[in-house]
Design an enzyme around this catalytic site. Sequence first.
Site, PDB file in Angstrom:
ATOM      1  N   THR A 187      34.579   1.014 -63.792  1.00 14.30           N
ATOM      2  CA  THR A 187      35.686   1.906 -63.446  1.00 14.30           C
ATOM      3  C   THR A 187      36.570   2.142 -64.664  1.00 14.30           C
ATOM      4  O   THR A 187      36.662   1.283 -65.532  1.00 14.30           O
ATOM      5  CB  THR A 187      36.501   1.221 -62.329  1.00 14.30           C
ATOM      6  OG1 THR A 187      35.726   1.276 -61.138  1.00 14.30           O
ATOM      7  CG2 THR A 187      37.858   1.838 -62.101  1.00 14.30           C
ATOM      8  N   ARG A 215      31.832   4.241 -48.138  1.00 16.62           N
ATOM      9  CA  ARG A 215      32.599   3.060 -48.571  1.00 16.62           C
ATOM     10  C   ARG A 215      33.683   3.502 -49.559  1.00 16.62           C
ATOM     11  O   ARG A 215      33.429   4.255 -50.492  1.00 16.62           O
ATOM     12  CB  ARG A 215      31.664   2.050 -49.222  1.00 16.62           C
ATOM     13  CG  ARG A 215      32.385   0.781 -49.768  1.00 16.62           C
ATOM     14  CD  ARG A 215      32.746   0.908 -51.229  1.00 16.62           C
ATOM     15  NE  ARG A 215      33.192  -0.363 -51.811  1.00 16.62           N
ATOM     16  CZ  ARG A 215      33.690  -0.481 -53.036  1.00 16.62           C
ATOM     17  NH1 ARG A 215      33.802   0.573 -53.814  1.00 16.62           N
ATOM     18  NH2 ARG A 215      34.086  -1.651 -53.498  1.00 16.62           N
ATOM     19  N   VAL A 216      34.880   3.012 -49.364  1.00 16.90           N
ATOM     20  CA  VAL A 216      35.972   3.303 -50.300  1.00 16.90           C
ATOM     21  C   VAL A 216      36.458   1.980 -50.882  1.00 16.90           C
ATOM     22  O   VAL A 216      36.697   1.025 -50.139  1.00 16.90           O
ATOM     23  CB  VAL A 216      37.126   4.043 -49.592  1.00 16.90           C
ATOM     24  CG1 VAL A 216      38.303   4.229 -50.534  1.00 16.90           C
ATOM     25  CG2 VAL A 216      36.638   5.392 -49.061  1.00 16.90           C
ATOM     26  N   GLY A 217      36.574   1.928 -52.200  1.00 10.57           N
ATOM     27  CA  GLY A 217      37.028   0.705 -52.862  1.00 10.57           C
ATOM     28  C   GLY A 217      38.528   0.713 -53.092  1.00 10.57           C
ATOM     29  O   GLY A 217      39.282   1.455 -52.459  1.00 10.57           O
ATOM     30  N   ASP A 218      38.963  -0.112 -54.030  1.00  6.81           N
ATOM     31  CA  ASP A 218      40.399  -0.261 -54.310  1.00  6.81           C
ATOM     32  C   ASP A 218      40.956   0.866 -55.173  1.00  6.81           C
ATOM     33  O   ASP A 218      42.162   1.139 -55.132  1.00  6.81           O
ATOM     34  CB  ASP A 218      40.655  -1.585 -55.026  1.00  6.81           C
ATOM     35  CG  ASP A 218      39.898  -1.672 -56.356  1.00  6.81           C
ATOM     36  OD1 ASP A 218      38.679  -1.368 -56.380  1.00  6.81           O
ATOM     37  OD2 ASP A 218      40.522  -2.010 -57.376  1.00  6.81           O
ATOM     38  N   GLY A 239      37.279  -4.020 -60.661  1.00  6.97           N
ATOM     39  CA  GLY A 239      36.659  -5.247 -60.175  1.00  6.97           C
ATOM     40  C   GLY A 239      36.064  -5.044 -58.806  1.00  6.97           C
ATOM     41  O   GLY A 239      35.866  -3.904 -58.373  1.00  6.97           O
TER      42      GLY A 239
HETATM   43  N1  ASP Z   1      36.920  -1.447 -58.292  1.00 13.94           N
HETATM   44  C1  ASP Z   1      35.806  -0.552 -58.140  1.00 13.94           C
HETATM   45  C2  ASP Z   1      35.404  -0.507 -56.703  1.00 13.94           C
HETATM   46  O1  ASP Z   1      35.327  -1.532 -56.069  1.00 13.94           O
HETATM   47  C3  ASP Z   1      34.626  -0.925 -58.971  1.00 13.94           C
HETATM   48  C4  ASP Z   1      34.906  -1.087 -60.440  1.00 13.94           C
HETATM   49  O2  ASP Z   1      35.988  -1.540 -60.817  1.00 13.94           O
HETATM   50  O3  ASP Z   1      34.016  -0.759 -61.248  1.00 13.94           O
HETATM   51  O4  ASP Z   1      35.097   0.558 -56.219  1.00 13.94           O
END
Ligand code: ASP
Length: 322
Positions: A187, A215-218, A239
Site C-alpha cells: 500500500t 473485502r475492504v481493508g483499513d 499492514g
Molecule cells: N492495509 C492494506 C489492506 O489491508 C494492505 C497493505 O497495507 O498493503 O488492505
Amino acid sequence: MNQAEIQAGEPGAPLVIAIHGGAGTIEKGEFSEQKELDLRRTLEQAVLAGHAVLKEGGSSLDAVTRAVTLLEDSPFFNAAKGAVFNAEGKNELDASIMEGASLEAGAVAAVKNIRNPILLARRVMTDSAHVMLMGDGAERFARDHGLQFEDDGYFFTEYRWQQLQKARAAGGDTTWLSETPDQWFSTVGAVALDAQGNLAAATSTGGMTNKRWGRVGDSPIIGAGTYADNRSCAVSATGHGEYFIRATVARDICARVQYTGADLAAAADQVVNRQLVEMGGSGGIIAVDPAGNIALTFNTPGMYRASVDSLGNVYVAIYGDE
Ligand code: ASP
C-alpha cells in the site's frame, strides 16, 4: 531562532513530508540491484515531488495528493497500477484522504478501473456531501466528475498475478502468505505539514492478494488507515488491514498525542509495536505532527519509506536497519 520556534505562516515554517510504499518481510538481496535502485528512485521522486508542492506554498493536501498519485502510477506498489488481484482475479481499489485543519475526509472502497483512486477520494471529500463511496456508486460519481478510467490491462503486472496463483495454490481464504518472503503490504501513503501549519494524510491500496470480492481493508477507513488532525498528527498506515481496523490505528496514535501528551514517536511505538503486536497485526505507519516531527514506525523487518524533514534532509529506506 531555531526551526521549532518559527510559527506556521511565517517564512521558514517547517515543511515536512513522509511517504510509504508498504511494510513487510524481505531479505536483502531478494531484489536485483536494478530493481532496488528503481524502487528507491521512485520513492525519492515521489517524496521530492510532494515536497516541491510545499516549497511552492502549496497545501499539505496538495502535497500528499501529488506524492500518492505518483506512487499509484508506479507498477512497483500495490495501489492503482500494479495493484494486487482479488480472488476473482480483479483489481479492487481503496483510498482515502483527510485534511487536519477542517477534519474533512474522503474515501472510496472497492472501486475498479479508476486510474487514480486518491483523486476520486479527494473529489468525494470536496464535491459530495459524503465521506465514503463504494463500488458502482463510487464509479458513477467518478464518471460524473470526469475522473480518468483505464482498462484492466493498465493495472496488470505479472508479479501480482503470480502472487495470486500462489495464494490460490495455498487454498482456502488465504490472503496472507506468511510462508512467502515476497509478501509485502505494498500500500502507498503520504503525510505532510505545510507552511500554514496544516496537516494532511492520504492512503491508497489494492488491498490484499486473494481477498474476497467486496473485502475492504483499513486504507479507506478514516481512523484506521488514515487520519489527520492539526491538534495532534497525520497518519497513514500499511499492514494487515483487519488488525488495523480493529485497533483503529491512525486515530489511536493521534488520540494518544492529543489526550495523553505523548510525543509522536512514543504514541506510534505504543500502537505499532505494542498494541498491534499483542493482537498479531503486522505492518507500520508514517506520521508527522504540527512541530514537524516524523515517525516511520513498523513491526515488520522493513518498510518502503522516504521523508524530507524540516531541515530539508532527504531520507529513503527499505530495510529496518537503514
Ligand atoms: N492495509 C492494506 C489492506 O489491508 C494492505 C497493505 O497495507 O498493503 O488492505
